[in-house]
Design an enzyme around this catalytic site. Structure first.
Site, PDB file in Angstrom:
ATOM      1  N   THR A  12      24.782  65.709  40.931  1.00 10.81           N
ATOM      2  CA  THR A  12      24.884  65.245  39.545  1.00 10.81           C
ATOM      3  C   THR A  12      23.509  65.088  38.895  1.00 10.81           C
ATOM      4  O   THR A  12      23.338  65.342  37.703  1.00 10.81           O
ATOM      5  CB  THR A  12      25.643  63.897  39.510  1.00 10.81           C
ATOM      6  N   SER A  55      27.135  68.264  46.117  1.00 10.43           N
ATOM      7  CA  SER A  55      27.039  67.879  47.530  1.00 10.43           C
ATOM      8  C   SER A  55      28.328  68.053  48.334  1.00 10.43           C
ATOM      9  O   SER A  55      28.263  68.119  49.563  1.00 10.43           O
ATOM     10  CB  SER A  55      26.434  66.488  47.688  1.00 10.43           C
ATOM     11  N   THR A  87      25.446  62.679  45.398  1.00 12.69           N
ATOM     12  CA  THR A  87      25.676  61.404  46.093  1.00 12.69           C
ATOM     13  C   THR A  87      26.875  61.429  47.053  1.00 12.69           C
ATOM     14  O   THR A  87      26.949  60.611  47.963  1.00 12.69           O
ATOM     15  CB  THR A  87      25.890  60.267  45.074  1.00 12.69           C
ATOM     16  N   ASP A  88      27.814  62.381  46.834  1.00 13.09           N
ATOM     17  CA  ASP A  88      29.036  62.371  47.655  1.00 13.09           C
ATOM     18  C   ASP A  88      28.740  62.457  49.156  1.00 13.09           C
ATOM     19  O   ASP A  88      29.364  61.767  49.957  1.00 13.09           O
ATOM     20  CB  ASP A  88      29.958  63.535  47.264  1.00 13.09           C
TER      21      ASP A  88
HETATM   22  N1  ASP Z   1      29.965  65.243  43.033  1.00 10.31           N
HETATM   23  C1  ASP Z   1      28.573  65.039  42.864  1.00 10.31           C
HETATM   24  C2  ASP Z   1      27.828  65.545  44.079  1.00 10.31           C
HETATM   25  O1  ASP Z   1      27.862  64.885  45.096  1.00 10.31           O
HETATM   26  C3  ASP Z   1      28.311  63.616  42.673  1.00 10.31           C
HETATM   27  C4  ASP Z   1      26.869  63.264  42.626  1.00 10.31           C
HETATM   28  O2  ASP Z   1      25.989  64.060  42.702  1.00 10.31           O
HETATM   29  O3  ASP Z   1      26.625  62.080  42.484  1.00 10.31           O
HETATM   30  O4  ASP Z   1      27.187  66.559  43.986  1.00 10.31           O
END
Ligand code: ASP
Length: 322
Positions: A12, A55, A87-88
């Site tokens: 993200t 991610s 973050t995932d």
């Molecule tokens: N879905 C996104 C990812 O993990 C969420 C994020 O980056 O916070 O790439």
């Protein structure tokens, strides 16, 4: 000047929101590549867009690529590494690097909960904070760190706890290892030494199964009849399972497939305490390995690192419990 290597990997923090549909997706050019940020005056950044993926698309190959780039960076006079990541699965990449890289060099991962053009976007702020932590001498020897929302967490214990809140990263039981303030980087905890083990590959199939009230043995029996290389079970409470699952676990252990157990509880650790059917004591006597204070997704990575190093018996147990 302190040389800091920045590795962008996507997520993200590198995405944009479509102002018409509201959908969030990667941009053609990673917005972090020309981000205007304030960095400490004695820091020089060397930026590489190593890959750009959400991610959930992260595979073991991405983790190995990052590890190898960081190992190369050790001989290139870098004083710290910053990795931006979705973050995932950020906690998994961070844990993998923490387990496989034993060097003292600060390695700091960060991400964002709001994409680059969203109101209240946290990406650039987290990025700046991560650079400050990576450049600070006290970050040396603290293992791989995650810096988000003014907090510093140890990769070993941190987990994503909220789907959207910017304060999503939490360290159950122990709390953050430090904080980022306007003027300082403060560490409040030391990290215990654990064993590091490098691996050239992450081959093999190790699923995670979560225990629940009323669970039967069929799912684990099906797994025992397939070609898995290990199994991680998120057990109940202090480390117990419904009795019907025990014969299936026995089948796996008889086939020399390692079975590792963690608790599905958010806080605390799993221990062999209970002596009833399916209780932790029975499971340990059968040969189930109780893992020390890590969650199932991390235990799975650790078991993969172990099996790719051909660890077995006592050596495997010691490593999994370290
Ligand atoms: N879905 C996104 C990812 O993990 C969420 C994020 O980056 O916070 O790439």
């Amino acid at each position: 000047m302190k040389k800091i290597l920045v590795l962008h990997t996507g997520g993200t923090i590198a995405m944009k929101e479509d102002l018409i549909t509201g959908g969030v997706s990667p941009d053609v050019v990673n917005p972090l590549m020309d981000a205007e940020i304030t960095i400490p005056h004695d820091v020089e950044l060397f930026v590489e867009d190593i890959f750009n993926v959400p991610s959930p698309h992260i595979m073991p190959e991405h983790m190995l690529l990052l590890k190898n780039r960081i190992l190369d960076a050790h001989s290139q006079q870098f004083e710290g590494i910053v990795i931006t990541h979705g973050t995932d699965t950020l906690e998994e990449t961070a844990f993998f690097l923490d387990t496989t890289i034993g060097h003292k060099l600060p390695i700091v991962l960060t991400g964002a909960m709001r994409s680059s053009n969203e109101l209240g976007s946290d990406g650039l702020y987290n990025f700046e904070s991560a650079i400050r932590v990576a450049a600070c001498p006290e970050a040396r020897g603290k293992g791989v760190l995650i810096v988000m929302n003014d907090e510093i967490h140890s990769a070993r214990y941190v987990t994503k706890t909220h789907t959207t809140n910017v304060a999503t990263f939490r360290t159950p039981t122990l709390g953050p290892i430090g904080i980022v303030t306007k003027q300082r980087i403060l560490f409040m905890q030391e990290l215990l030494e654990t064993e590091h083990l490098d691996t050239p590959r992450m081959d093999g199939l190790i699923p995670i199964v979560k225990a629940y009230a009323g669970m039967h043995g069929d799912l684990i029996t099906t797994l025992a009849q397939s070609q898995i290389d290990g199994l991680v079970i998120e057990a109940l409470g202090a480390g117990n399972l419904p009795p019907d699952t025990v014969p299936a676990i026995q089948q796996l252990l008889e086939k020399k497939v390692p079975v590792v157990l963690v608790s599905r509880c958010f806080n605390g650790i799993a221990e062999p305490v209970y002596e009833y059917k399916g209780g932790g004591k029975e499971l340990q006597d059968l040969g189930v390995i109780f893992c020390n204070n890590i969650n199932s997704q991390k235990a799975r990575l650790k078991l993969l690192i172990a099996t790719n190093n051909q660890l077995s018996n006592k050596r495997l147990t010691t490593f999994m419990q370290s």
